[in-house]
Write a protein that holds these residues in place. Structure first.
Motif, PDB file in Angstrom:
ATOM      1  N   SER A 163     -12.551 -50.209 -15.318  1.00 15.98           N
ATOM      2  CA  SER A 163     -13.901 -49.655 -15.373  1.00 15.98           C
ATOM      3  C   SER A 163     -14.002 -48.320 -14.647  1.00 15.98           C
ATOM      4  O   SER A 163     -14.981 -47.605 -14.777  1.00 15.98           O
ATOM      5  N   GLY A 164     -12.986 -47.989 -13.859  1.00 16.36           N
ATOM      6  CA  GLY A 164     -13.025 -46.719 -13.142  1.00 16.36           C
ATOM      7  C   GLY A 164     -11.624 -46.285 -12.768  1.00 16.36           C
ATOM      8  O   GLY A 164     -10.652 -47.034 -12.996  1.00 16.36           O
ATOM      9  N   PRO A 165     -11.481 -45.098 -12.181  1.00 18.96           N
ATOM     10  CA  PRO A 165     -10.158 -44.594 -11.823  1.00 18.96           C
ATOM     11  C   PRO A 165      -9.395 -45.556 -10.904  1.00 18.96           C
ATOM     12  O   PRO A 165     -10.004 -46.266 -10.103  1.00 18.96           O
ATOM     13  N   HIS A 176      -6.459 -46.217  -7.869  1.00 18.87           N
ATOM     14  CA  HIS A 176      -6.126 -45.470  -6.644  1.00 18.87           C
ATOM     15  C   HIS A 176      -4.645 -45.571  -6.340  1.00 18.87           C
ATOM     16  O   HIS A 176      -4.247 -45.672  -5.195  1.00 18.87           O
ATOM     17  N   GLY A 234     -14.235 -40.143  -8.689  1.00 20.78           N
ATOM     18  CA  GLY A 234     -15.438 -40.975  -8.529  1.00 20.78           C
ATOM     19  C   GLY A 234     -15.139 -42.462  -8.598  1.00 20.78           C
ATOM     20  O   GLY A 234     -14.005 -42.887  -8.839  1.00 20.78           O
ATOM     21  N   GLU A 235     -16.190 -43.264  -8.392  1.00 17.29           N
ATOM     22  CA  GLU A 235     -16.057 -44.723  -8.470  1.00 17.29           C
ATOM     23  C   GLU A 235     -15.869 -45.176  -9.915  1.00 17.29           C
ATOM     24  O   GLU A 235     -15.149 -46.129 -10.200  1.00 17.29           O
ATOM     25  N   SER A 236     -16.594 -44.447 -10.820  1.00 20.73           N
ATOM     26  CA  SER A 236     -16.467 -44.813 -12.239  1.00 20.73           C
ATOM     27  C   SER A 236     -15.936 -43.598 -13.003  1.00 20.73           C
ATOM     28  O   SER A 236     -15.748 -42.530 -12.421  1.00 20.73           O
ATOM     29  N   TYR A 237     -15.707 -43.800 -14.298  1.00 25.70           N
ATOM     30  CA  TYR A 237     -15.202 -42.695 -15.104  1.00 25.70           C
ATOM     31  C   TYR A 237     -16.336 -41.758 -15.551  1.00 25.70           C
ATOM     32  O   TYR A 237     -16.071 -40.705 -16.115  1.00 25.70           O
ATOM     33  N   ALA A 238     -17.571 -42.177 -15.346  1.00 23.73           N
ATOM     34  CA  ALA A 238     -18.717 -41.391 -15.838  1.00 23.73           C
ATOM     35  C   ALA A 238     -18.552 -39.923 -15.407  1.00 23.73           C
ATOM     36  O   ALA A 238     -18.084 -39.668 -14.293  1.00 23.73           O
ATOM     37  N   PHE A 276     -11.167 -37.278 -11.509  1.00 16.36           N
ATOM     38  CA  PHE A 276     -11.127 -38.744 -11.432  1.00 16.36           C
ATOM     39  C   PHE A 276     -11.185 -39.254  -9.993  1.00 16.36           C
ATOM     40  O   PHE A 276     -10.469 -40.166  -9.611  1.00 16.36           O
ATOM     41  N   GLY A 302      -7.914 -40.685  -6.708  1.00 15.10           N
ATOM     42  CA  GLY A 302      -8.053 -41.400  -7.974  1.00 15.10           C
ATOM     43  C   GLY A 302      -7.254 -40.780  -9.108  1.00 15.10           C
ATOM     44  O   GLY A 302      -6.874 -39.605  -9.063  1.00 15.10           O
ATOM     45  N   THR A 319     -16.534 -41.822 -21.221  1.00 10.31           N
ATOM     46  CA  THR A 319     -16.853 -43.177 -21.675  1.00 10.31           C
ATOM     47  C   THR A 319     -15.572 -43.952 -21.938  1.00 10.31           C
ATOM     48  O   THR A 319     -14.567 -43.388 -22.373  1.00 10.31           O
TER      49      THR A 319
END
Ligand code: FRU
Length: 745
Positions: free
Chosen positions: A73-75, A77, A58-62, A56, A93, A65
């Motif tokens: 929308s993402g992890p 901090h 990254g900027e997004s969870y991709a 976790f 993250g 889903t």
């Protein structure tokens, strides 16, 4: 301060045998429960052949889903808006479902992956709710493993903890992971990080790890690590559960040792049980027995120990409870967490004093039971033995308290020696009205010959005070409900209620109803109804003062009404936290706002005076030499009377605390906190008490009382007095060094 050594298991040979048994027992549990590992040995390093499922970072969870709002929308901090500090995750993250608070819900789902190692380990935190907050492993569309967070009740910790599953049986299969948050309300979120496939066996955790003792000394000493995950620690005597507490048990080196008094069971077999204990933990094995506190060499001399303010030897205190004069002693009970530096596990601690200044702590008297933790309440002497709890002509001392379980009820306990207390077998004496009913204050109403209970009740979101009456302290009937005065929000929790003469005239008495923040109303009372006669007034003007109570049953020939408040002096790094204010004598005096309370330190405090400085009256102008230059002490009392003349400000600097009187505005500022402080007959009369962690400043003949927790460097002893903008006439200036009130044995 902190523990110096890790201890051996037992003292007697009998105990050594028992300890060995324990080790064997622990081993057997280890193999049974290895599948579930929870501990605080977090950051287990990534081994060369470990496979990262998700970090976790990254900027997004991709490629995971997301659905719903809880995960954002993402992890995250760290903590999200309104959340306590989140810690224990790795890198920057983590998954944090507190997005939009506890009420939001959602799901986070991983792509498919193959199970190629024996274990999946991860970090998990947040609320404990196996059904609605969980990290899940799905194989063939079925949930085969799940884990939830550690927190169930208010308080708790946002620290992530390590957990792991044994997944060897699914080797080679394809799987997905899912994180669900379907929970709303308190602790309705989950935090996850660092999900790894590994062949390195994760540390095991012992479920219901136990250690047996034969009670051979007064105390069992429990190792505490502030901020460690809370474990449920249960004491069983001869196999029967006596008390359960949530304890931040130290797995290794302890910050401090919490004594558990087991003297009542001397010679009997005791079991300490911990719901979850890391297999490497010394939490149980390091518990020692002894008759005195551990590491008590500097007891009462610790760097942040108030020297003339009561504080518990160990653990946390909040409200004063059960304040009463009985058999020649003042009794001060208090909300006590014996096993933590913060609030929790509410017990009634107990201390006694002959003069309200020198206190002796006697240990906890009301322990949490099946009705819940022991919340605040009061005490009375039942002179006529209306309760029937008296013995051999001794009037019983009766404690009235809130048992804050579900339901939350009012209950009583009694004693005829002021030392040992028995909970009434017919408890509760008052059933729950709403979940927010608490803090009974009871007194004898002479005119109606009845006991009266004043109870805080939160009723449909409103703060109300309910009045009950009783002939015998055991049966209570509702007399009236007071909702507020002239539309103002009413008094909140910990009510106190008493009668005082106005301007010392006993033919003109008024009743004072006071709430936890010391706001109060003055009016009349007929034994059933309180009628406020003026708008709500402000009590203290400082900070960190809460839930005060006054002594019951002070002999009529003394006749004083004496209050003590919870003094919120934070003492980081100590094995205790918080304290009580000095005892305050309350009076009612006429003012333009109607009869108002004055607060003054009780005269008994004078017994602490050591070396003194008394200065002749003098005129002080800006730039004059500091008249207090020679007087450098840590603990002090200052009494002064000043005619401010044409000075704008009269300023005391006490060990870096600024006490500034603005003579034009007639306003007092103590460390930035302002309060109106009218001159009285054109004079500023000021009394200042300075202890290690708190100041108490009294002005305007007690109409302005400013308690103020503070921290000062112990080596800083400088005090000075100056005037600004003009000269003032100092008519009286007495400074006393104060001795410590603690006499260590
Ligand atoms: C006030 C209070 C009381 C309660 C107690 C619990 O500080 O919230 O209302 O009885 O603390 O410790």
């Amino acid at each position: 301060m902190n523990s110096k050594k890790i201890l051996s298991c037992g003292e007697s040979s009998k105990e050594t045998t028992l300890s060995l048994k324990l080790l064997l027992f622990m081993k057997s549990i280890t193999s049974q429960h290895l599948a579930l590992a929870i501990g605080c040995f977090l950051t287990s390093p990534l081994h060369a052949d470990d496979l990262m499922i998700a970090d976790f970072e990254g900027e997004s969870y991709a490629p995971w889903t997301v659905s719903g709002e809880a995960f954002g929308s993402g992890p995250a901090h760290g903590p999200l808006a309104g959340q306590m500090n989140v810690e224990g995750f790795i890198g920057k993250g983590l998954v944090n479902s507190f997005n939009k608070g506890d009420d939001s819900t959602g799901t986070l789902t991983s792509p498919e992956f193959r199970i190629e190692r024996k274990f999946i380990s991860f970090l998990i935190g947040g609320g404990r709710n196996a059904e609605k907050l969980s990290l899940q492993l799905l194989v063939d569309g079925k949930v085969v493993r799940t884990s939830t967070g550690p927190n169930e009740q208010a308080g708790g910790s946002e620290a992530l903890q390590q957990d792991a599953w044994d997944v060897a049986e699914f080797f080679g299969k394809s799987a997905i992971m899912r994180i669900i948050d379907e929970a709303r309300g308190g602790w309705g979120h989950i935090n996850v990080d660092h999900i790894v496939q590994t062949d390195t066996k994760p540390k095991g955790v012992l479920q219901n790890a136990e250690r047996q003792f034969i009670a051979s000394a007064r105390y069992l000493h429990i190792p505490i690590k502030n901020g460690a995950p809370k474990r449920v620690l249960t004491l069983l005597v001869e196999g029967k559960e006596i008390v359960r507490n949530d304890v931040e048990i130290a797995d290794g080196k302890a910050d401090w040792w919490a004594p558990m008094d087991v003297s009542a069971w001397k010679g009997k077999p005791l079991t300490m049980r911990v719901d979850k204990l890391h297999e490497d933990s010394t939490g149980l094995s390091s518990i020692e027995q002894s008759d005195s506190l551990k590491e008590a060499d500097d007891l009462y001399r610790e760097s942040l120990r108030g020297q003339f303010h009561f504080s518990p030897r160990r653990g946390w205190n909040n409200d004063p409870n059960g304040m009463v004069f009985y058999n020649g002693e003042y009794h001060l009970f208090f909300q006590h967490n014996p096993y933590g530096w913060g609030w929790g596990n509410m017990h009634w601690g107990h201390a006694v004093s002959k003069d309200m200044v020198h206190w002796e702590e006697l240990g906890d008297k009301l322990l949490p039971d099946t009705m819940g933790p022991m919340f605040s309440g009061s005490a009375v002497v039942d002179w006529n033995n209306t309760s029937g709890f008296g013995k051999d002509g001794n009037p019983p001392l009766v404690l009235i308290y809130t048992a804050a379980g579900n339901p939350t009820v009012q209950a009583i306990a009694y004693s005829t020696d002021g030392r040992s207390f028995t909970k009434y077998s017919g408890n509760p004496v008052l059933e729950q009205i709403t979940g927010g009913n608490r803090d009974p204050k009871v007194f004898w109403h002479e005119d109606t010959q009845k006991w009266v209970m004043v109870l805080y009740v939160e009723l449909q979101g409103k703060h109300t005070i309910h009045f009950f009456t009783s002939p015998n302290l055991r049966e209570w009937a509702l007399a009236s409900v007071t909702e507020g005065i002239a539309g103002t929000a009413f008094l909140f929790e910990c009510p106190d209620f008493f009668e005082l003469p106005v301007d010392g005239d006993v033919t003109k008495k008024k009743w004072v109803l006071l709430g936890a923040n010391s706001e109060y109303a003055v009016g009349t009372f007929d034994g059933r109804h309180f009628k406020p006669e003026q708008t709500k007034l402000t009590g203290h003007r400082g900070r960190g003062f809460y839930a005060p109570q006054t002594f019951s049953d002070i002999p009529a020939k003394d006749g004083r009404r004496i209050q003590i408040g919870w003094f919120q002096t934070e003492t980081r790094g100590m094995s205790f936290n918080q304290s009580m204010t000095v005892p305050l004598e309350l009076k009612l005096v006429s003012t333009t706002e109607g009869p108002s309370l004055t607060f003054s330190p009780v005269k008994e405090l004078e017994s602490l005076r050591g070396k003194s400085l008394g200065l002749e009256s003098m005129t002080l102008k800006p730039g004059d030499k500091n008249p207090l230059d020679e007087f450098q002490v840590e603990l002090l009392e200052i009494r002064t009377e000043i005619d401010p003349g044409d000075a704008n400000e009269v300023v005391f600097n006490i060990r870096d605390s600024m006490i500034i009187y603005d003579a034009k505005k007639q306003e007092l500022t103590v460390n930035g906190q302002r309060a109106p402080a009218p001159l009285r007959d054109g004079r500023l009369r000021l009394t200042i008490y300075c202890d290690r962690t708190g100041l108490e400043v009294f002005a305007s003949d007690g109409l302005c009382y400013m308690p103020m927790p503070f921290s000062s460097k112990p080596e800083n002893r400088r005090i000075f007095l100056e005037t600004r903008g003009g000269s003032a006439n100092v008519l009286k200036l007495q400074v006393h060094e104060l001795r410590s009130a603690w006499t260590t044995k």
